[in-house]
Design a protein around this motif. Structure first.
Motif, PDB file in Angstrom:
ATOM      1  N   ARG A  59      80.027  96.903 125.662  1.00  0.00           N
ATOM      2  CA  ARG A  59      79.237  95.728 126.047  1.00  0.00           C
ATOM      3  C   ARG A  59      77.767  95.875 125.669  1.00  0.00           C
ATOM      4  O   ARG A  59      77.157  94.936 125.143  1.00  0.00           O
ATOM      5  CB  ARG A  59      79.350  95.492 127.556  1.00  0.00           C
ATOM      6  CG  ARG A  59      78.641  94.231 128.035  1.00  0.00           C
ATOM      7  CD  ARG A  59      78.658  94.149 129.546  1.00  0.00           C
ATOM      8  NE  ARG A  59      77.970  95.281 130.158  1.00  0.00           N
ATOM      9  CZ  ARG A  59      77.850  95.471 131.469  1.00  0.00           C
ATOM     10  NH1 ARG A  59      78.399  94.599 132.306  1.00  0.00           N
ATOM     11  NH2 ARG A  59      77.205  96.518 131.949  1.00  0.00           N
ATOM     12  N   ASP A  60      77.183  97.047 125.901  1.00  0.00           N
ATOM     13  CA  ASP A  60      75.743  97.217 125.699  1.00  0.00           C
ATOM     14  C   ASP A  60      75.403  97.800 124.332  1.00  0.00           C
ATOM     15  O   ASP A  60      74.403  97.390 123.724  1.00  0.00           O
ATOM     16  CB  ASP A  60      75.171  98.115 126.799  1.00  0.00           C
ATOM     17  CG  ASP A  60      75.326  97.489 128.179  1.00  0.00           C
ATOM     18  OD1 ASP A  60      75.180  96.250 128.279  1.00  0.00           O
ATOM     19  OD2 ASP A  60      75.618  98.234 129.144  1.00  0.00           O
ATOM     20  N   ASN A  91      79.201  93.671 119.402  1.00  0.00           N
ATOM     21  CA  ASN A  91      78.201  92.868 120.106  1.00  0.00           C
ATOM     22  C   ASN A  91      76.857  92.888 119.371  1.00  0.00           C
ATOM     23  O   ASN A  91      76.112  91.900 119.397  1.00  0.00           O
ATOM     24  CB  ASN A  91      78.013  93.391 121.534  1.00  0.00           C
ATOM     25  CG  ASN A  91      79.019  92.773 122.493  1.00  0.00           C
ATOM     26  OD1 ASN A  91      79.661  91.771 122.176  1.00  0.00           O
ATOM     27  ND2 ASN A  91      79.163  93.372 123.660  1.00  0.00           N
ATOM     28  N   TRP A  92      76.544  93.995 118.726  1.00  0.00           N
ATOM     29  CA  TRP A  92      75.316  94.045 117.919  1.00  0.00           C
ATOM     30  C   TRP A  92      75.396  93.056 116.762  1.00  0.00           C
ATOM     31  O   TRP A  92      74.425  92.350 116.474  1.00  0.00           O
ATOM     32  CB  TRP A  92      75.115  95.461 117.395  1.00  0.00           C
ATOM     33  CG  TRP A  92      74.009  95.567 116.398  1.00  0.00           C
ATOM     34  CD1 TRP A  92      72.667  95.653 116.645  1.00  0.00           C
ATOM     35  CD2 TRP A  92      74.148  95.572 114.973  1.00  0.00           C
ATOM     36  NE1 TRP A  92      71.951  95.720 115.466  1.00  0.00           N
ATOM     37  CE2 TRP A  92      72.848  95.672 114.420  1.00  0.00           C
ATOM     38  CE3 TRP A  92      75.240  95.517 114.114  1.00  0.00           C
ATOM     39  CZ2 TRP A  92      72.624  95.706 113.047  1.00  0.00           C
ATOM     40  CZ3 TRP A  92      75.023  95.554 112.754  1.00  0.00           C
ATOM     41  CH2 TRP A  92      73.728  95.643 112.230  1.00  0.00           C
ATOM     42  N   GLY A 149      75.069  89.604 118.168  1.00  0.00           N
ATOM     43  CA  GLY A 149      73.690  89.329 118.552  1.00  0.00           C
ATOM     44  C   GLY A 149      72.792  89.038 117.368  1.00  0.00           C
ATOM     45  O   GLY A 149      71.812  88.283 117.483  1.00  0.00           O
ATOM     46  N   ASP A 187      75.501  85.611 122.338  1.00  0.00           N
ATOM     47  CA  ASP A 187      75.270  86.516 123.461  1.00  0.00           C
ATOM     48  C   ASP A 187      76.329  87.616 123.510  1.00  0.00           C
ATOM     49  O   ASP A 187      77.436  87.491 122.969  1.00  0.00           O
ATOM     50  CB  ASP A 187      75.286  85.731 124.774  1.00  0.00           C
ATOM     51  CG  ASP A 187      74.114  84.757 124.866  1.00  0.00           C
ATOM     52  OD1 ASP A 187      73.097  85.005 124.186  1.00  0.00           O
ATOM     53  OD2 ASP A 187      74.243  83.732 125.590  1.00  0.00           O
ATOM     54  N   LYS A 188      75.977  88.680 124.215  1.00  0.00           N
ATOM     55  CA  LYS A 188      76.902  89.802 124.369  1.00  0.00           C
ATOM     56  C   LYS A 188      78.152  89.375 125.136  1.00  0.00           C
ATOM     57  O   LYS A 188      78.079  88.582 126.069  1.00  0.00           O
ATOM     58  CB  LYS A 188      76.216  90.957 125.097  1.00  0.00           C
ATOM     59  CG  LYS A 188      75.078  91.594 124.320  1.00  0.00           C
ATOM     60  CD  LYS A 188      74.460  92.730 125.110  1.00  0.00           C
ATOM     61  CE  LYS A 188      73.326  93.390 124.312  1.00  0.00           C
ATOM     62  NZ  LYS A 188      72.702  94.497 125.087  1.00  0.00           N
ATOM     63  N   ASP A 191      81.456  90.707 127.363  1.00  0.00           N
ATOM     64  CA  ASP A 191      82.006  91.820 128.136  1.00  0.00           C
ATOM     65  C   ASP A 191      83.494  91.932 127.794  1.00  0.00           C
ATOM     66  O   ASP A 191      84.355  91.368 128.466  1.00  0.00           O
ATOM     67  CB  ASP A 191      81.801  91.577 129.635  1.00  0.00           C
ATOM     68  CG  ASP A 191      82.076  92.827 130.459  1.00  0.00           C
ATOM     69  OD1 ASP A 191      82.528  93.830 129.871  1.00  0.00           O
ATOM     70  OD2 ASP A 191      81.848  92.794 131.679  1.00  0.00           O
TER      71      ASP A 191
END
Length: 338
Positions: free
Chosen positions: A170-171, A176-177, A180, A185-186, A188
């Protein structure tokens, strides 16, 4: 009248010498006769029983590790059995199966299994068909590409899943990169319902696409070249040849891969178990990607209810029998249509 003087020689075997040049008959050796009879008998036994001896190890291992567990699981599904005391069985009849009918978690696992199966099987087979079509052409280094597409299949489930867990983080996940960077948006991936099922499906797609591509490739190479030449003379393009020559010729193979992929999706276990290691066998906090394999594991080895786990195993077995019956009906219809 004169007579010849002297006495005639006695016949052979009556005390006289054998005629010159006659062969001497040696009586057969009884030991050699017994040896020859034993060899002939052993040859007959070898021809008759060797095939059974060669296949016997398979049936012995199947009986020990396949048939016996299947029958014992069926017997345990009719009892209340706990992992803490597996020798103590209490007869409950069909109660374990009736509880499955009323169990919302079982139906949730069945729905997740179906959803993940569809999401992973359909794109996987379509991509495998396209890869096989490309590999069917004469390419430089074709053997390298064939080995390359099979590499994910040779990778262990644990290694592949752990890599995909990092990708879907997620982070700090790469996916997700990338999202982004285009303003999305990211996501989960592990805690969402559809996102987690999609992420698990991508692992299955990555591992099995190359395997199915090689199966399709082998079937494509068995298609007679005369069909393609006739289609080309009729003005068919490569795409039309693929649709009207290749696909109809691959119908039995496509049906086989669909059935095998469906069976694999029904037994899916390793990928969802390792995708969220902290969740264990629950398949996420809301059981959002718990499959039938995970639910069986949870009931038998987490909740220690071996009887209920055996009932789940037999429910999966009945589902596979249903899939096999559908496969048989489709094959029968295909044979009639040809």
């Amino acid at each position: 009248m004169s007579t010849t003087s002297g006495t005639a020689a006695p016949p052979s075997g009556q005390g006289g010498a054998a005629p010159r040049g006659a062969a001497t008959v040696t009586p057969p050796d009884p030991r050699e006769q017994r040896r020859r009879a034993w060899r002939a008998r052993r040859h007959r036994w070898d021809v008759r029983w060797s095939p059974y001896a060669f296949v016997a190890p398979f049936f012995l291992f199947f009986a020990a590790f396949g048939l016996f567990p299947l029958l014992y699981t069926g017997w345990a599904s009719l009892h209340r059995v706990e992992l803490t005391d597996p020798t103590h069985m209490e007869w409950v009849g069909m109660r374990n199966f009736s509880r499955l009918w009323e169990d919302e978690f079982f139906w949730n696992a069945l729905q997740n299994t179906f959803t993940i199966g569809v999401i992973s099987t359909v794109p996987q087979l379509l991509m495998a068909l396209g890869l096989a079509h490309l590999l069917n052409y004469r390419l430089r280094g074709s053997m390298f590409f064939r080995v390359a597409v099979l590499t994910p299949y040779a990778t262990s489930v644990a290694a592949a899943t752990l890599v995909f867990v990092l990708l879907f983080g997620r982070d700090y996940g790469m996916i997700n990169w990338a999202l982004g960077s285009v303003g999305i948006d990211k996501i989960d991936w592990q805690n969402g319902s559809w996102s987690s099922q999609f992420a698990v499906s991508t692992i299955v797609i990555w591992r099995w696409t190359g395997y199915n591509a090689l199966i399709y490739l082998a079937a494509m190479q068995a298609v007679p070249e005369d069909l393609y030449e006739s289609a080309a003379l009729d003005g068919a393009s490569r795409w039309q040849q693929f649709l009207h020559v290749t696909i109809p010729s691959l119908r039995p193979t496509i049906l086989f891969t669909v059935v095998v992929s469906t069976i694999g999706a029904t037994q899916l276990f390793g990928e969802p178990l390792l995708f969220n290691g902290s969740a264990g066998a629950t398949g996420g906090g809301d059981h959002q990607f718990q499959t039938l394999g995970l639910y069986l594991y949870e009931q038998g080895w987490v909740n220690l209810h071996l009887g209920r786990a055996s009932a789940i195993a037999w429910a999966m077995f009945l589902i596979l029998l249903l899939i096999a019956a559908v496969n048989w009906l489709l094959r029968r219809r295909l044979r009639k249509s040809q």
